[in-house]
Design an enzyme around this catalytic site. Sequence first.
Site, mmCIF file in Angstrom:
data_model
loop_
_atom_site.group_PDB
_atom_site.id
_atom_site.type_symbol
_atom_site.label_atom_id
_atom_site.label_comp_id
_atom_site.label_asym_id
_atom_site.label_seq_id
_atom_site.Cartn_x
_atom_site.Cartn_y
_atom_site.Cartn_z
ATOM 1 N N GLY A 13 0.949 -1.284 -0.060
ATOM 2 C CA GLY A 13 -0.016 -0.151 0.046
ATOM 3 C C GLY A 13 0.765 1.264 0.055
ATOM 4 O O GLY A 13 0.644 2.304 0.825
ATOM 5 N N GLY A 17 -0.894 7.769 1.325
ATOM 6 C CA GLY A 17 -1.037 7.797 2.661
ATOM 7 C C GLY A 17 0.126 7.406 3.343
ATOM 8 O O GLY A 17 1.070 7.534 3.181
ATOM 9 N N PHE A 18 -0.156 6.473 4.323
ATOM 10 C CA PHE A 18 1.056 6.220 5.265
ATOM 11 C C PHE A 18 2.055 5.414 4.219
ATOM 12 O O PHE A 18 3.458 5.645 4.794
ATOM 13 C CB PHE A 18 0.641 5.069 6.258
ATOM 14 C CG PHE A 18 -0.479 5.598 7.335
ATOM 15 C CD1 PHE A 18 -0.688 7.157 7.353
ATOM 16 C CD2 PHE A 18 -1.376 4.827 8.059
ATOM 17 C CE1 PHE A 18 -1.539 7.509 8.414
ATOM 18 C CE2 PHE A 18 -2.267 5.414 8.735
ATOM 19 C CZ PHE A 18 -2.597 6.759 9.041
ATOM 20 N N ARG A 41 -2.019 -1.339 -5.965
ATOM 21 C CA ARG A 41 -2.614 -1.693 -7.223
ATOM 22 C C ARG A 41 -2.467 -0.622 -8.422
ATOM 23 O O ARG A 41 -2.493 -0.830 -9.525
ATOM 24 C CB ARG A 41 -4.314 -1.804 -7.116
ATOM 25 C CG ARG A 41 -4.774 -3.113 -6.436
ATOM 26 C CD ARG A 41 -6.088 -3.162 -6.086
ATOM 27 N NE ARG A 41 -6.052 -1.937 -5.208
ATOM 28 C CZ ARG A 41 -7.265 -1.721 -4.482
ATOM 29 N NH1 ARG A 41 -8.322 -2.431 -4.672
ATOM 30 N NH2 ARG A 41 -7.419 -0.538 -3.570
ATOM 31 N N ASP A 66 -3.372 -7.168 -6.454
ATOM 32 C CA ASP A 66 -4.272 -6.551 -5.489
ATOM 33 C C ASP A 66 -4.155 -7.932 -4.340
ATOM 34 O O ASP A 66 -4.107 -9.144 -4.475
ATOM 35 C CB ASP A 66 -5.561 -7.297 -6.158
ATOM 36 C CG ASP A 66 -6.995 -6.924 -5.300
ATOM 37 O OD1 ASP A 66 -6.761 -6.860 -4.235
ATOM 38 O OD2 ASP A 66 -7.831 -6.748 -5.815
ATOM 39 N N ASN A 93 0.947 -2.700 5.458
ATOM 40 C CA ASN A 93 0.228 -1.352 5.552
ATOM 41 C C ASN A 93 -1.137 -1.201 4.788
ATOM 42 O O ASN A 93 -2.100 -0.705 5.066
ATOM 43 C CB ASN A 93 0.943 -0.138 5.268
ATOM 44 C CG ASN A 93 0.416 1.033 4.824
ATOM 45 O OD1 ASN A 93 -0.126 1.839 5.783
ATOM 46 N ND2 ASN A 93 0.230 1.364 3.611
ATOM 47 N N TYR A 159 -14.863 -2.970 9.932
ATOM 48 C CA TYR A 159 -13.486 -2.177 10.078
ATOM 49 C C TYR A 159 -12.732 -2.439 11.284
ATOM 50 O O TYR A 159 -11.592 -2.953 11.424
ATOM 51 C CB TYR A 159 -13.540 -0.780 9.822
ATOM 52 C CG TYR A 159 -12.061 -0.188 9.550
ATOM 53 C CD1 TYR A 159 -11.096 -0.616 8.810
ATOM 54 C CD2 TYR A 159 -11.849 0.874 10.637
ATOM 55 C CE1 TYR A 159 -10.065 0.121 8.641
ATOM 56 C CE2 TYR A 159 -10.665 1.213 10.733
ATOM 57 C CZ TYR A 159 -9.852 0.973 9.818
ATOM 58 O OH TYR A 159 -8.398 1.432 9.660
ATOM 59 N N THR A 194 -5.631 11.128 4.979
ATOM 60 C CA THR A 194 -4.878 10.386 4.017
ATOM 61 C C THR A 194 -6.187 10.149 2.931
ATOM 62 O O THR A 194 -7.060 10.938 3.080
ATOM 63 C CB THR A 194 -4.057 9.138 4.377
ATOM 64 O OG1 THR A 194 -5.494 8.406 4.832
ATOM 65 C CG2 THR A 194 -3.311 9.109 5.412
HETATM 66 P P1 NDP Z 1 -4.925 5.381 2.002
HETATM 67 O O1 NDP Z 1 -6.245 5.028 1.385
HETATM 68 O O2 NDP Z 1 -4.275 6.505 1.724
HETATM 69 O O3 NDP Z 1 -4.038 4.114 1.440
HETATM 70 C C1 NDP Z 1 -4.338 2.787 1.350
HETATM 71 C C2 NDP Z 1 -3.174 2.196 0.666
HETATM 72 O O4 NDP Z 1 -3.699 0.850 0.762
HETATM 73 C C3 NDP Z 1 -3.078 2.403 -0.690
HETATM 74 O O5 NDP Z 1 -1.821 2.479 -1.138
HETATM 75 C C4 NDP Z 1 -3.767 1.271 -1.478
HETATM 76 O O6 NDP Z 1 -3.096 1.073 -2.709
HETATM 77 C C5 NDP Z 1 -3.594 0.100 -0.473
HETATM 78 N N1 NDP Z 1 -4.654 -1.059 -0.846
HETATM 79 C C6 NDP Z 1 -5.914 -0.942 -0.667
HETATM 80 N N2 NDP Z 1 -6.519 -1.843 -1.285
HETATM 81 C C7 NDP Z 1 -5.378 -2.680 -1.659
HETATM 82 C C8 NDP Z 1 -5.588 -4.233 -2.144
HETATM 83 N N3 NDP Z 1 -6.692 -4.469 -2.217
HETATM 84 N N4 NDP Z 1 -4.380 -4.451 -2.726
HETATM 85 C C9 NDP Z 1 -3.281 -3.680 -2.875
HETATM 86 N N5 NDP Z 1 -3.195 -2.698 -2.054
HETATM 87 C C10 NDP Z 1 -4.405 -2.238 -1.398
HETATM 88 O O7 NDP Z 1 -5.112 5.034 3.430
HETATM 89 P P2 NDP Z 1 -4.121 5.080 4.730
HETATM 90 O O8 NDP Z 1 -2.731 5.482 4.254
HETATM 91 O O9 NDP Z 1 -4.823 5.783 5.675
HETATM 92 O O10 NDP Z 1 -4.077 3.546 4.832
HETATM 93 C C11 NDP Z 1 -3.224 2.771 5.372
HETATM 94 C C12 NDP Z 1 -3.635 1.779 6.378
HETATM 95 O O11 NDP Z 1 -3.528 2.753 7.647
HETATM 96 C C13 NDP Z 1 -4.613 0.924 6.472
HETATM 97 O O12 NDP Z 1 -4.570 -0.335 6.856
HETATM 98 C C14 NDP Z 1 -5.753 1.510 7.146
HETATM 99 O O13 NDP Z 1 -6.620 0.788 7.761
HETATM 100 C C15 NDP Z 1 -4.750 2.153 8.296
HETATM 101 N N6 NDP Z 1 -5.268 3.139 9.072
HETATM 102 C C16 NDP Z 1 -5.396 4.221 8.670
HETATM 103 C C17 NDP Z 1 -6.000 5.639 9.451
HETATM 104 C C18 NDP Z 1 -6.581 6.735 8.923
HETATM 105 O O14 NDP Z 1 -7.044 7.325 9.657
HETATM 106 N N7 NDP Z 1 -5.910 7.254 7.770
HETATM 107 C C19 NDP Z 1 -5.831 5.248 10.997
HETATM 108 C C20 NDP Z 1 -5.494 4.101 11.335
HETATM 109 C C21 NDP Z 1 -4.966 3.211 10.624
HETATM 110 P P3 NDP Z 1 -3.965 1.002 -4.049
HETATM 111 O O15 NDP Z 1 -5.319 1.769 -4.030
HETATM 112 O O16 NDP Z 1 -3.097 1.650 -5.227
HETATM 113 O O17 NDP Z 1 -4.046 -0.483 -4.242
HETATM 114 C C1 8X3 Z 2 -8.712 4.569 11.251
HETATM 115 C C2 8X3 Z 2 -9.015 5.401 12.189
HETATM 116 O O1 8X3 Z 2 -10.864 6.371 14.166
HETATM 117 O O2 8X3 Z 2 -11.322 6.913 11.539
HETATM 118 O O3 8X3 Z 2 -8.172 3.395 11.544
HETATM 119 O O4 8X3 Z 2 -11.574 4.319 12.497
HETATM 120 S S1 8X3 Z 2 -10.821 5.512 12.576
#
Ligand code: NDP
Ligand code: 8X3
Length: 258
Positions: A13, A17-18, A41, A66, A93, A159, A194
């Site tokens: 991922g 984002g992260f 992806r 994926d 991630n 989730y 993000t």
């Molecule tokens: P983003 O949506 O910005 O990034 C998500 C990343 O995951 C993208 O790079 C996306 O790539 C990848 N991804 C999603 N689905 C797939 C798939 N089926 N196959 C391959 N790659 C995939 O969100 P965040 O950076 O916020 O999320 C990163 C992680 O942090 C997640 O696990 C999320 O649950 C977690 N998180 C986020 C928080 C928030 O508030 N933002 C708080 C706590 C945790 P692509 O679409 O190109 O496949």
């Molecule tokens: C994402 C953080 O609080 O929006 O994991 O669910 S929250």
Amino acid sequence: MMLHKQSTILITGATSGFGEAIARLAAQEWKAPLTLILTGRRIERLKALQTELAKGSVSVEIASFDIQDSNAVANFAKTFHSQLSNLDVLVNNAGLAAGLHTIQEGELADWNAMIDTNLKGLLYVSRAILPHMIAKKSGHIVNIGSVAGREVYPKGNVYAATKHAVAALTEAMRIDTLGSGIRVTNIEPGKSETEFSLVRYKGDETKAAAEYKGMRALQPQDIAEAVLWSLSRPQHVNIQEILIMPTDQASARDVYRS
Ligand code: NDP
Ligand code: 8X3
């Protein structure tokens, strides 16, 4: 210290984002030759990041697949076998929240996407990587959990269940690999700006922006710094978990908005 050692890091991922921020910060901060293996992806974003980050002692390899598809993960593991047998760090991630509904009104497709990505995808990748780390008796797995892995909030049901599972699997990985020298960390962020909310609300920018309105959310850089700090601890130190919240968020349900 890890940052001074020649290393190979796999980040799932990394297209936003992260994951993207962790890749950027690692490329900037590493003090020794670094190979980044970046996945997601969206291939165009991976290519752009590769062009941006591959310079000097940093090399970047990209793989678009994926993570929900176990065959695609197996193909990736096969293609990258030599790099993965020397892997030092896996950042699990990739993940998402899809929709925001009560269970009684839940969308099955949303549930499947979250369970197949956040839980099964993380397991597929970890299953492919762990035997290599065990064979070389070293490695660090950083799982990206969530405050939703500790608390449940209204309509966050599935989730939250997947992120509780990430917490359980982090603990399980430590137990199953005990004695191998492998470190396993769970980073658990609160509200972070993000593409997460844009994905959760299926592209609805107004709803996504409202999530962060009037409060100061965490930024991807904040999480990247926690990941790099965890990696940089001495080998005998394992950071088990870090819960990181915005100052404006006291718990999953309590957000201060001005
Ligand atoms: P983003 O949506 O910005 O990034 C998500 C990343 O995951 C993208 O790079 C996306 O790539 C990848 N991804 C999603 N689905 C797939 C798939 N089926 N196959 C391959 N790659 C995939 O969100 P965040 O950076 O916020 O999320 C990163 C992680 O942090 C997640 O696990 C999320 O649950 C977690 N998180 C986020 C928080 C928030 O508030 N933002 C708080 C706590 C945790 P692509 O679409 O190109 O496949
Ligand atoms: C994402 C953080 O609080 O929006 O994991 O669910 S929250």
